[in-house]
Write a protein that holds these residues in place. Structure first.
Motif, PDB file in Angstrom:
ATOM      1  N   ARG A   1      35.733  66.075  47.187  1.00 23.29           N
ATOM      2  CA  ARG A   1      34.296  65.995  46.882  1.00 23.29           C
ATOM      3  C   ARG A   1      33.698  64.696  47.420  1.00 23.29           C
ATOM      4  NH1 ARG A   1      33.463  66.911  40.827  1.00 23.29           N
ATOM      5  NH2 ARG A   1      31.397  67.692  41.265  1.00 23.29           N
TER       6      ARG A   1
ATOM      7  N   THR B   1      33.429  65.005  51.261  1.00 23.19           N
ATOM      8  CA  THR B   1      32.410  65.951  51.701  1.00 23.19           C
ATOM      9  C   THR B   1      31.022  65.557  51.190  1.00 23.19           C
ATOM     10  OG1 THR B   1      32.911  67.367  49.808  1.00 23.19           O
ATOM     11  CG2 THR B   1      33.989  67.909  51.877  1.00 23.19           C
ATOM     12  N   THR B   2      30.868  64.333  50.733  1.00 22.50           N
ATOM     13  CA  THR B   2      29.582  63.738  50.321  1.00 22.50           C
ATOM     14  C   THR B   2      28.981  64.353  49.061  1.00 22.50           C
ATOM     15  OG1 THR B   2      27.996  65.154  51.487  1.00 22.50           O
ATOM     16  CG2 THR B   2      29.032  63.406  52.788  1.00 22.50           C
ATOM     17  N   ILE B   3      29.746  65.186  48.365  1.00 23.63           N
ATOM     18  CA  ILE B   3      29.210  65.792  47.151  1.00 23.63           C
ATOM     19  C   ILE B   3      29.154  64.746  46.044  1.00 23.63           C
ATOM     20  CG2 ILE B   3      29.724  67.477  45.343  1.00 23.63           C
ATOM     21  CD1 ILE B   3      30.979  69.224  47.581  1.00 23.63           C
ATOM     22  N   LEU B   4      30.106  63.842  46.065  1.00 24.16           N
ATOM     23  CA  LEU B   4      30.266  62.859  45.002  1.00 24.16           C
ATOM     24  C   LEU B   4      30.380  61.482  45.648  1.00 24.16           C
ATOM     25  CD1 LEU B   4      30.821  63.149  41.897  1.00 24.16           C
ATOM     26  CD2 LEU B   4      33.239  63.013  42.452  1.00 24.16           C
TER      27      LEU B   4
ATOM     28  N   ARG C   1      27.614  65.510  57.015  1.00 29.09           N
ATOM     29  CA  ARG C   1      27.547  66.924  56.609  1.00 29.09           C
ATOM     30  C   ARG C   1      27.481  67.872  57.791  1.00 29.09           C
ATOM     31  NH1 ARG C   1      23.352  65.027  52.676  1.00 29.09           N
ATOM     32  NH2 ARG C   1      24.619  64.277  50.956  1.00 29.09           N
TER      33      ARG C   1
ATOM     34  N   PHE D   1      31.660  68.646  59.267  1.00 28.84           N
ATOM     35  CA  PHE D   1      32.803  69.309  58.651  1.00 28.84           C
ATOM     36  C   PHE D   1      32.429  70.673  58.077  1.00 28.84           C
ATOM     37  CE2 PHE D   1      30.894  66.913  55.113  1.00 28.84           C
ATOM     38  CZ  PHE D   1      30.756  67.910  54.181  1.00 28.84           C
TER      39      PHE D   1
ATOM     40  N   LEU E   1      33.619  73.211  54.683  1.00 31.07           N
ATOM     41  CA  LEU E   1      34.291  73.115  53.389  1.00 31.07           C
ATOM     42  C   LEU E   1      34.505  74.503  52.814  1.00 31.07           C
ATOM     43  CD1 LEU E   1      35.136  71.700  50.674  1.00 31.07           C
ATOM     44  CD2 LEU E   1      32.708  71.654  50.109  1.00 31.07           C
TER      45      LEU E   1
ATOM     46  N   ALA F   1      32.799  79.545  46.882  1.00 33.12           N
ATOM     47  CA  ALA F   1      31.419  79.281  46.485  1.00 33.12           C
ATOM     48  C   ALA F   1      30.445  79.994  47.396  1.00 33.12           C
ATOM     49  CB  ALA F   1      31.164  77.782  46.483  1.00 33.12           C
ATOM     50  N   VAL F   2      30.600  81.282  47.474  1.00 28.28           N
ATOM     51  CA  VAL F   2      29.650  82.085  48.220  1.00 28.28           C
ATOM     52  C   VAL F   2      28.905  82.935  47.192  1.00 28.28           C
ATOM     53  CG1 VAL F   2      30.653  82.165  50.513  1.00 28.28           C
ATOM     54  CG2 VAL F   2      31.670  83.503  48.719  1.00 28.28           C
TER      55      VAL F   2
ATOM     56  N   GLY G   1      29.354  77.086  41.263  1.00 25.56           N
ATOM     57  CA  GLY G   1      29.798  76.192  42.324  1.00 25.56           C
ATOM     58  C   GLY G   1      29.045  76.344  43.627  1.00 25.56           C
ATOM     59  N   ILE G   2      28.046  77.257  43.658  1.00 21.82           N
ATOM     60  CA  ILE G   2      27.356  77.432  44.941  1.00 21.82           C
ATOM     61  C   ILE G   2      26.483  76.219  45.241  1.00 21.82           C
ATOM     62  CG2 ILE G   2      25.320  78.697  44.099  1.00 21.82           C
ATOM     63  CD1 ILE G   2      25.946  80.517  46.704  1.00 21.82           C
TER      64      ILE G   2
ATOM     65  N   GLU H   1      27.372  73.181  44.632  1.00 18.51           N
ATOM     66  CA  GLU H   1      28.314  72.247  45.267  1.00 18.51           C
ATOM     67  C   GLU H   1      28.362  72.489  46.767  1.00 18.51           C
ATOM     68  OE1 GLU H   1      30.885  69.883  42.477  1.00 18.51           O
ATOM     69  OE2 GLU H   1      31.745  70.546  44.350  1.00 18.51           O
ATOM     70  N   ARG H   2      28.425  73.761  47.102  1.00 17.61           N
ATOM     71  CA  ARG H   2      28.490  74.085  48.529  1.00 17.61           C
ATOM     72  C   ARG H   2      27.212  73.649  49.235  1.00 17.61           C
ATOM     73  NH1 ARG H   2      31.686  78.676  51.073  1.00 17.61           N
ATOM     74  NH2 ARG H   2      31.883  77.616  53.018  1.00 17.61           N
ATOM     75  N   PHE H   3      26.060  73.898  48.582  1.00 19.01           N
ATOM     76  CA  PHE H   3      24.791  73.486  49.184  1.00 19.01           C
ATOM     77  C   PHE H   3      24.766  71.973  49.420  1.00 19.01           C
ATOM     78  CE2 PHE H   3      22.530  77.303  47.060  1.00 19.01           C
ATOM     79  CZ  PHE H   3      22.916  78.106  48.120  1.00 19.01           C
ATOM     80  N   ARG H   4      25.349  71.223  48.480  1.00 18.16           N
ATOM     81  CA  ARG H   4      25.337  69.765  48.616  1.00 18.16           C
ATOM     82  C   ARG H   4      26.149  69.285  49.803  1.00 18.16           C
ATOM     83  NH1 ARG H   4      23.774  67.043  43.842  1.00 18.16           N
ATOM     84  NH2 ARG H   4      23.565  68.480  42.117  1.00 18.16           N
ATOM     85  N   ALA H   5      27.105  70.089  50.238  1.00 18.91           N
ATOM     86  CA  ALA H   5      27.933  69.693  51.375  1.00 18.91           C
ATOM     87  C   ALA H   5      27.349  70.200  52.695  1.00 18.91           C
ATOM     88  CB  ALA H   5      29.360  70.210  51.190  1.00 18.91           C
TER      89      ALA H   5
ATOM     90  N   THR I   1      26.629  66.990  39.128  1.00 14.92           N
ATOM     91  CA  THR I   1      27.569  67.337  40.199  1.00 14.92           C
ATOM     92  C   THR I   1      28.676  68.183  39.620  1.00 14.92           C
ATOM     93  OG1 THR I   1      28.561  65.183  39.813  1.00 14.92           O
ATOM     94  CG2 THR I   1      27.234  65.439  41.776  1.00 14.92           C
TER      95      THR I   1
END
Lengths: 336, 275
Positions: free
Chosen positions: A49, A52-55, A77, A80, A82, A88-89, B109-110, B112-116, B275
């Motif tokens: 996380r 991948t810049t999430i955290l 972003r 890469f 992820l 997470a779709v 968790g979608i 989370e994916r958007f944030r990446a 987050t």
């Protein structure tokens, strides 16, 4: 040489004082697979996380293809892909709609996003299911569409957070083949896993993570070499006999034996020679083994030697200053 | 499984910062992409279709034919009194979708994916509230149709009626930001729904939406007269079936703007933290 991914002394503490990462460093060479191996709660996902810049990390720094994830998140972003532990779709969209959406959010034109979605659906053999919502997909199909979504922009670096957790063996083997092909074409992959077999099979380097720290790092072969050339596994009739056998076998190796239930495992250097010696010792005590195997060490043995616990069965709490009870002594630990 | 053949490349954009024009363009395009995604969900999930369409119809029928006979509304027939209230109540209830949708996306968790992804940060909340506004437009058409079918008649003119509907849509949009805050605090979508109703019920029922405030006990009247739902209902009612409008319309616009000014920054702040 320039690394594709570099992490330096990453630390992260969550609310309530839970330490997720306590100084994690590693570097990944371009075009290789790097495995982060560890039990649940070890901090693997937190590393991903942050990368991948999430955290944001509390301290330390990390780079992806030479760009700092904290300073330049917008740029990073774009570099890469992820694919997550939980795919997470969007399950209410079709496979195609998901891929087009991810393409559009990566700022591909509508036409390019559509073309790329079609290519990926073909490559991942999802053409027949392309226009069904993900609700109708099997677990393996969901992982495939999730991985496909991570590849929409043909990224040079791919993060895979437990890509095969919960998959059946056949789907897992299929995903492994896909990952190997990606690496063959030059993609750098950072993979987290709690499956030792998976790290062994895919990764050229492995960092073993436990309680937010890298406790060992090297090629799978190096990790195994540090442990001993082979593992002697002896199965006995009952636990009491196994304890006697453990005491008798311990002097045969400079590594510690592991006792679990009615079996003893001993990492050894000598191989067959030690095996003969072991049989002699057991025979003198009148102990007759049920099974007697000399085998290649697995990464699970590595984890056991490093932490005193098995990685596959353990869901370690990551608490600040609270060592897990298993750390106190290794002999009380059930192996399987 | 066949082998994908990836091509390693540095994206063309990498290395140079996009200009402000490009950023605004992407923010707009990201918001539209996600809005479309949110609307698809409303169409494909039967429960959400039910709450969007069947529930308001039930409320119209319930109050028009069951409770309506017992409610005195001096100077106006009950059906004409009721329909502007139903508009507001339905759209206020619809705003709960914002909290449910956000909580669900966070949970699954979608987000989370958007944030990446290299997309605009603000577009997740912008798209969520925009989708709920568009959804409300459809609901407004439905309520109008049902309202006319059960005897509602515009007493002013079509333009004033449409202005009333517009006023309610703006208010519902403002409420969406409030419910976005709830959705961002809730651990999951069920809790988001449970957390929303204690806010929603007093606002919609202790209001002038269904009964005249004069019929309520005096301790409740103060709240019921001045809370935003009553203000918006009174304004919409004045526009649709007659009465002095100017002051009420300005008051309800002020409420909507005020709610957005206070709660939108709070939602954005919370979104950045979650987050």
């Amino acid at each position: 040489m320039a690394y594709a991914i570099e992490a330096h002394e990453l630390a992260k503490r969550f609310k309530g004082g839970v330490v997720a990462l306590d100084g994690v460093s590693f570097a990944v060479e371009p075009g290789t697979v790097f495995g982060l191996l560890g039990p649940n709660g070890a901090g693997k996902t937190t590393v991903v996380r942050i990368l991948t810049t999430i955290l944001g990390a509390d301290s330390g720094w990390a780079q992806v293809l030479g760009h700092d994830v904290g300073h330049d998140p917008d740029l990073v972003r774009r570099l890469f892909g992820l694919a997550g532990q939980y795919a997470a779709v969007d399950e209410n969209l079709t496979g195609r709609e998901n891929l087009v959406m991810v393409g559009r959010l990566n700022h591909l034109t509508r036409r390019d996003a559509g073309v790329r979605a079609f290519e990926l659906l073909e490559e991942f053999e999802l053409v027949d299911a392309a226009d069904r919502t993900l609700k109708t997909y099997s677990g393996g199909m969901r992982r495939r569409i999730d991985l496909a979504a991570a590849l929409v922009t043909r990224p040079g670096v791919l993060f895979l957070d437990e890509p095969t957790t919960g998959l059946d063996p056949q789907s897992r083997a299929g995903l492994w083949a896909v990952i190997e092909n990606l690496v063959g074409a030059g993609t750098t992959v950072l993979l987290t896993t709690q499956y030792l077999e998976e790290a062994d099979r895919l990764a050229s380097r492995v960092a073993v993570v436990d309680h937010g720290r890298v406790i060992s790092q090297g090629t799978p072969a190096e990790l195994k070499a540090a442990l001993g050339a082979t593992v002697l596994a002896v199965g006995l009739h009952d636990a009491a006999t196994a304890e006697r056998a453990e005491r008798a076998l311990a002097p045969l190796s400079d590594k510690s034996p592991h006792l679990s239930g009615a079996s003893v495992e001993l990492p050894v250097d000598g191989g067959p020679k030690v095996a003969m010696e072991a049989l002699r010792v057991l025979d003198q005590l009148g102990i007759e083994p049920v099974t007697f195997v000399l085998r290649e060490p697995s990464l699970d043995d590595v984890f056991l030697a490093l932490t005193g616990r098995s990685a596959e069965q353990d869901a370690a709490p990551t608490s600040a200053g609270l060592p897990a009870p298993e750390r106190a002594g290794r002999n009380g630990e059930a192996r399987r | 499984m066949s082998a994908p053949a990836p091509v390693v490349r540095e994206p063309a954009e990498a290395g140079r910062a996009p200009g402000i024009g490009a950023r605004l363009g992407w923010m707009f395009s990201d918001t539209l992409v996600l809005t479309r995604r949110n609307l698809i969900k409303y169409v494909r999930i039967p429960e959400s279709l039910f709450f969007s369409s069947v529930q308001p119809v039930m409320f119209v029928l319930l109050f028009r034919y069951v409770f309506g006979g017992a409610i005195r509304t001096p100077g106006v027939s009950y059906v004409n009194y009721l329909i502007p209230g139903i508009f507001v109540q339905t759209m206020a209830f619809g705003a709960v979708n914002t909290s449910i949708g956000l909580a669900e996306d966070l949970q699954k968790g979608i987000i989370e994916r958007f944030r990446a992804l290299p997309m605009a940060r603000s577009s997740v909340l912008a798209a969520r509230t925009l989708a709920d506004l568009l959804r409300n437009v459809v609901v407004a058409v439905l309520i109008a149709a049902v309202g006319f079918a059960v005897g509602f008649r515009i007493q002013t003119n079509v333009l004033a009626f449409l202005a009333g509907v517009g006023l309610i849509l703006v208010f519902a949009y403002a409420l969406s930001w409030g419910f976005a805050v709830i959705g961002l605090f809730a651990p999951n979508s069920e809790t988001a729904q449970v957390m929303s109703f204690p806010v929603l019920f007093p606002l919609t029922f202790a209001s002038s939406a269904f009964v005249p405030v004069q019929s309520m006990p005096s301790w409740l009247r103060g709240f019921a007269n001045h809370q935003p739902v009553s203000v918006v209902v009174d304004a919409a009612r004045a526009l649709m079936v007659g009465g002095p409008t100017t002051s009420l319309v300005w008051q309800s616009v002020a409420w909507s703007v005020g709610i957005v000014l206070v709660l939108a920054p709070l939602a954005v702040h919370r979104y950045r933290l979650s987050t």
